[in-house]
Design a protein around this motif. Structure first.
Motif, PDB file in Angstrom:
ATOM      1  N   VAL A 174      14.298   3.690   5.302  1.00 21.00           N
ATOM      2  CA  VAL A 174      13.918   3.834   3.903  1.00 21.00           C
ATOM      3  C   VAL A 174      12.793   4.862   3.748  1.00 21.00           C
ATOM      4  N   VAL A 175      12.910   5.705   2.739  1.00 17.08           N
ATOM      5  CA  VAL A 175      11.788   6.567   2.358  1.00 17.08           C
ATOM      6  C   VAL A 175      11.275   6.011   1.039  1.00 17.08           C
ATOM      7  N   ALA A 176      10.084   5.444   1.056  1.00 15.91           N
ATOM      8  CA  ALA A 176       9.587   4.743  -0.130  1.00 15.91           C
ATOM      9  C   ALA A 176       8.112   5.033  -0.356  1.00 15.91           C
ATOM     10  N   GLU A 177       7.709   4.770  -1.570  1.00 12.97           N
ATOM     11  CA  GLU A 177       6.306   4.943  -1.939  1.00 12.97           C
ATOM     12  C   GLU A 177       5.421   3.962  -1.156  1.00 12.97           C
ATOM     13  N   GLU A 178       4.254   4.422  -0.798  1.00 17.91           N
ATOM     14  CA  GLU A 178       3.278   3.546  -0.143  1.00 17.91           C
ATOM     15  C   GLU A 178       3.091   2.291  -0.976  1.00 17.91           C
ATOM     16  N   GLY A 179       3.093   1.155  -0.331  1.00 17.39           N
ATOM     17  CA  GLY A 179       2.825  -0.091  -1.059  1.00 17.39           C
ATOM     18  C   GLY A 179       4.063  -0.724  -1.675  1.00 17.39           C
TER      19      GLY A 179
END
Ligand code: M6R
Length: 367
Positions: free
Chosen positions: A304-309
């Motif tokens: 997954v490439v996701a936003e921090e947090g």
């Protein structure tokens, strides 16, 4: 000169913070986007009813991001069409159409012929180009240069992120001129923050992603899923992998999964998923999370490439690559970086020449 880097591609990936800063420089004024080269050319943007963006390869994926941005900010319908398709049909265009072409080299024959064709049909033309004085900008009514600096590696990286940046600038410029963007201060701040955020992705994720690629050096197929502006990034991630590591790769719009591609999922199949921030749209985010659950249930190995947090993705991901928080239109510039690093590290692990992949030329000057 590779300047101490192992390849031009590695150098160019690392140059992205600077490339984006250079593309933005001189184009922001008092919380607005003002592209000086377009001074006096407001009629290109106010007298039109539609925009067609035409390009090939990686540049056509930047174009898809541009469609979302220009429609959102300038409130004019935008179609994206591959240059080699555009020219060989009978498109409905005229003096109410702005044809935007995108080309790193400015010499791609397919794109050049599309621009000439558009002009003959009476359309207005604007090019986004990385090479000063190239043929495509000379054949266009206006040009917005990306200032990414020379790109040598066949696989486009910094030119791509600079093309997206130029399209974001163009969308905000058009929106101002058309009166559909009154206050761009938030977006201007997002633009200004991009170079540092890219640098953070490079610093914090480079080794993690490279390690992942080394583990996956024997993989035979990789899928990429994205929604909204993550969809073009999925396409770009797949193209990078095909081009330099010769692995079968495909990018899909996540919503298409159950319309076919989910049949490809079998245990162990690696799938990259670009997850949009829940802050942009809780609904879109939740849709992507349920796509992840669907493929995970069928045994996919989910990266997954996701936003921090973003904790919602954690229970279903085998690997999480973080990108900093950014506005919806600005995320693609960050999300593409790990995919570039992945392709490069995987090709390197396979002992391949990342700068000069087989069968490909940097600039395709024949049709
Ligand atoms: O020079 P251009 O931007 O017009 O080139 C278009 C494509 O040929 C190019 O983006 C190609 O797809 C790259 N090899 C992608 O990495």
């Amino acid at each position: 000169d590779k300047g101490g880097w192992s390849s031009f591609m590695a150098k160019e990936v690392s140059e992205q913070p600077e490339a984006i800063a250079n593309t933005i420089r001189g184009r922001l004024q008092d919380g607005q986007v003002v592209i000086p080269e377009l001074d006096g050319l407001d009629d290109l943007f106010v007298g039109i009813n539609r925009v067609i963006i035409t390009a090939c390869g990686t540049a056509s994926y930047a174009a898809l991001v541009g469609k979302y941005a220009i429609e959102q900010w300038a409130r004019v319908p935008v179609d994206v069409e591959l240059a080699h398709e555009f020219r060989y049909r009978d498109p409905v265009i005229g003096d109410d159409t702005l044809v935007v072409s995108i080309s790193q080299s400015g010499e791609t024959m397919d794109t050049l012929m599309a621009v000439k064709y558009a002009r003959e049909r009476g359309a207005r033309t604007l090019s986004i180009c990385n090479t000063q004085g190239a043929t495509i900008p000379r054949e266009s009514d206006a040009v917005v240069y990306t200032h990414a600096g020379p790109e040598v590696a066949v696989a486009s990286t910094k030119a791509f992120s600079a093309q997206i940046t130029a399209l974001l600038l163009l969308g905000l410029h058009m929106g101002r001129v058309r009166g559909t963007v009154a206050d761009a201060s938030t977006d201007v701040a997002e633009l200004q923050a991009l170079p540092d955020k890219i640098a953070r992705v490079l610093n914090e994720e480079q080794e993690h992603v490279a390690q992942l690629a080394r583990w996956m050096a024997d993989t035979r197929s990789v899928l990429f899923l994205g929604r909204h502006v993550g969809y073009p990034i999925a396409l770009e991630g797949a193209l990078k992998l095909k081009e330099i590591s010769y692995i079968h790769a495909e990018g899909f719009a996540a919503g298409e999964l159950k319309h076919g591609p989910i049949a490809l999922i079998e245990p162990g199949q690696p799938v990259f998923v670009l997850v949009p921030s829940p802050r942009h749209s809780a609904l879109v985010h939740s849709k992507v999370v349920s796509n992840i659950q669907e493929i995970r249930a069928r045994g996919a190995r989910v990266i997954v490439v996701a936003e921090e947090g973003d904790a919602a993705v954690l229970p279903y991901a085998d690997e999480v690559i973080h990108i900093p928080l950014a506005g919806a239109m600005f995320e693609p510039v960050l999300a593409v970086v790990p995919l570039q690093i992945f392709a490069m590290a995987l090709a390197t692990a396979k002992g391949l020449d990342v700068d000069q992949p087989r069968n490909l030329a940097k600039s395709v000057t024949v049709e």
